[in-house]
Design a protein around this motif. Structure first.
Motif, PDB file in Angstrom:
ATOM      1  N   ARG A  98       0.830  -1.204   0.000  1.00 40.58           N
ATOM      2  CA  ARG A  98       0.000   0.000   0.000  1.00 40.58           C
ATOM      3  C   ARG A  98       0.865   1.255   0.000  1.00 40.58           C
ATOM      4  O   ARG A  98       0.614   2.211  -0.736  1.00 40.58           O
ATOM      5  N   VAL A  99       1.896   1.262   0.832  1.00 40.44           N
ATOM      6  CA  VAL A  99       2.816   2.400   0.878  1.00 40.44           C
ATOM      7  C   VAL A  99       3.545   2.540  -0.449  1.00 40.44           C
ATOM      8  O   VAL A  99       3.720   3.651  -0.972  1.00 40.44           O
ATOM      9  N   ALA A 100       3.977   1.425  -1.028  1.00 41.03           N
ATOM     10  CA  ALA A 100       4.717   1.451  -2.284  1.00 41.03           C
ATOM     11  C   ALA A 100       3.887   2.069  -3.406  1.00 41.03           C
ATOM     12  O   ALA A 100       4.359   2.950  -4.141  1.00 41.03           O
ATOM     13  N   MET A 101       2.647   1.631  -3.557  1.00 37.25           N
ATOM     14  CA  MET A 101       1.792   2.150  -4.618  1.00 37.25           C
ATOM     15  C   MET A 101       1.444   3.621  -4.390  1.00 37.25           C
ATOM     16  O   MET A 101       1.365   4.421  -5.330  1.00 37.25           O
ATOM     17  N   PHE A 102       1.246   3.994  -3.127  1.00 39.57           N
ATOM     18  CA  PHE A 102       0.940   5.385  -2.785  1.00 39.57           C
ATOM     19  C   PHE A 102       2.114   6.305  -3.114  1.00 39.57           C
ATOM     20  O   PHE A 102       1.944   7.364  -3.735  1.00 39.57           O
ATOM     21  N   LEU A 103       3.322   5.893  -2.752  1.00 40.68           N
ATOM     22  CA  LEU A 103       4.493   6.740  -2.957  1.00 40.68           C
ATOM     23  C   LEU A 103       4.993   6.714  -4.393  1.00 40.68           C
ATOM     24  O   LEU A 103       5.650   7.664  -4.842  1.00 40.68           O
ATOM     25  N   GLU A 104       4.724   5.623  -5.116  1.00 43.72           N
ATOM     26  CA  GLU A 104       5.215   5.517  -6.489  1.00 43.72           C
ATOM     27  C   GLU A 104       4.627   6.602  -7.387  1.00 43.72           C
ATOM     28  O   GLU A 104       5.270   7.029  -8.361  1.00 43.72           O
ATOM     29  N   MET A 105       3.424   7.073  -7.078  1.00 40.97           N
ATOM     30  CA  MET A 105       2.832   8.157  -7.868  1.00 40.97           C
ATOM     31  C   MET A 105       3.713   9.397  -7.824  1.00 40.97           C
ATOM     32  O   MET A 105       3.947  10.053  -8.843  1.00 40.97           O
ATOM     33  N   ALA A 106       4.219   9.720  -6.640  1.00 33.26           N
ATOM     34  CA  ALA A 106       5.064  10.906  -6.490  1.00 33.26           C
ATOM     35  C   ALA A 106       6.429  10.686  -7.127  1.00 33.26           C
ATOM     36  O   ALA A 106       6.991  11.603  -7.745  1.00 33.26           O
ATOM     37  N   THR A 107       6.979   9.489  -7.002  1.00 33.50           N
ATOM     38  CA  THR A 107       8.303   9.213  -7.561  1.00 33.50           C
ATOM     39  C   THR A 107       8.305   9.328  -9.083  1.00 33.50           C
ATOM     40  O   THR A 107       9.205   9.928  -9.668  1.00 33.50           O
ATOM     41  N   VAL A 108       7.314   8.747  -9.715  1.00 37.12           N
ATOM     42  CA  VAL A 108       7.221   8.804 -11.179  1.00 37.12           C
ATOM     43  C   VAL A 108       7.011  10.247 -11.643  1.00 37.12           C
ATOM     44  O   VAL A 108       7.643  10.705 -12.609  1.00 37.12           O
ATOM     45  N   SER A 109       6.136  10.992 -10.958  1.00 34.64           N
ATOM     46  CA  SER A 109       5.916  12.399 -11.312  1.00 34.64           C
ATOM     47  C   SER A 109       7.196  13.207 -11.154  1.00 34.64           C
ATOM     48  O   SER A 109       7.525  14.057 -11.999  1.00 34.64           O
TER      49      SER A 109
END
Length: 304
Positions: A98-109
């Protein structure tokens, strides 16, 4: 055995690539790269860095490979580390998906932003700033090296994390206990991940060296969970980058194959060791590697 010559490898562009040292035969190259990559994969899976920070200097400084081809092989190694370690961590319940998917949005952006900003900002200052940030993160993590996180920030308000149900548990094989942890400051973590992704796009490196401190320090996640979650996340970013380097012709099988095999082997070994190591040991090793990376970045920023 005779050392190799450019004509022996027609699939390599001799005008772009610096062939390995003259004393080295193809067999020497394969064995040595395999050994170095295994060590890189072991450290990468334990620390959540992906191993590229070791693979790239080794290929360029020890084997004389051009930096672009080294980065291409490194991206493959990051995917191998993530694939080899993340599967075990997910199976053991140590990665927080859950944390990974939530934070991946910011990392990719952030990575997309960094790719555009890289065209207008001086690279020297970027390296220096990045090195200073890593050094500060290392100091903060070093001060926390003896903390045992069993129920962190239990009373701290965390509306986003609670709403998204980011908190979880994991089994710590070193202490033979089920550890429950509460994730806090989700919005701060999201901002830090955007910054990590920006630096990744700016400098062309993996951002695991910023992801782990962000989860460990800001979001109060246990160091083992932070490392395992970072391993899961870095593969997503690397997979997107691999397509660009493949289309550019910078992923050469002769170089990337032993790197991928070695890193995958090291990642599998590391995935079994992580749960058995003490959290303070992992944190100390991570701090040492972080300081080494920061000094490299600052040196490169000052001397070019």
């Amino acid at each position: 055995m005779m050392s190799w010559q450019p004509r022996d490898f027609p699939f390599l562009d001799a005008t772009k690539i610096v062939l390995p040292r003259s004393w080295m035969t193809p067999l020497h190259f394969d064995v040595l790269v395999l050994l170095v990559s295994t060590i890189a994969g072991l450290l990468g899976s334990l620390l959540g860095l992906g191993g590229g920070i070791i693979v790239i200097p080794a290929l360029t400084l020890l084997f004389g490979i051009d930096i672009k081809y080294a980065i291409g092989a490194s991206i493959v190694s990051v995917i191998a580390t993530s694939s080899g370690a993340a599967a075990a961590y997910v199976r053991e319940g140590m990665s927080n998906l859950r944390v990974a998917m939530f934070l991946e949005m910011a990392t990719v952006s952030g990575a997309i932003t960094g790719a555009y900003v890289a065209k207008v900002i001086s690279g020297h200052w970027l390296f220096i700033i990045f090195g200073v940030v890593l050094a500060y993160s290392a100091v903060v993590m070093f001060r926390k090296r003896h903390e045992q996180i069993t129920n962190p920030a239990a009373m701290r308000p965390a509306p986003w994390a609670d709403f998204l149900q980011l908190s979880s548990t994991y089994y710590d094989a070193a202490t033979e206990t089920l550890v429950a942890y509460r994730v806090v400051r989700a919005r701060v973590g999201l901002l830090l991940m955007y910054i990590a992704g920006t630096f990744s796009g700016l400098l062309g490196i993996g951002s695991g060296s910023l992801k782990v401190p962000a989860m460990d320090i800001a979001m109060q996640m246990p160091i083992k969970v932070s490392t395992a979650t970072s391993n899961f996340m870095i593969g997503v970013t690397a997979a997107a980058s691999a397509g660009v380097y493949f289309m550019g012709g910078y992923i050469v099988p002769f170089i990337a194959a032993p790197v991928a095999v070695g890193v995958l082997l090291g990642a599998m070994i590391g995935s079994h060791l992580l749960g058995r190591l003490q959290s303070s040991t992992i944190r100390t090793v991570f701090v040492v590697v972080l300081l080494w990376i920061s000094l490299q970045m600052i040196w490169k920023g000052i001397h070019g």
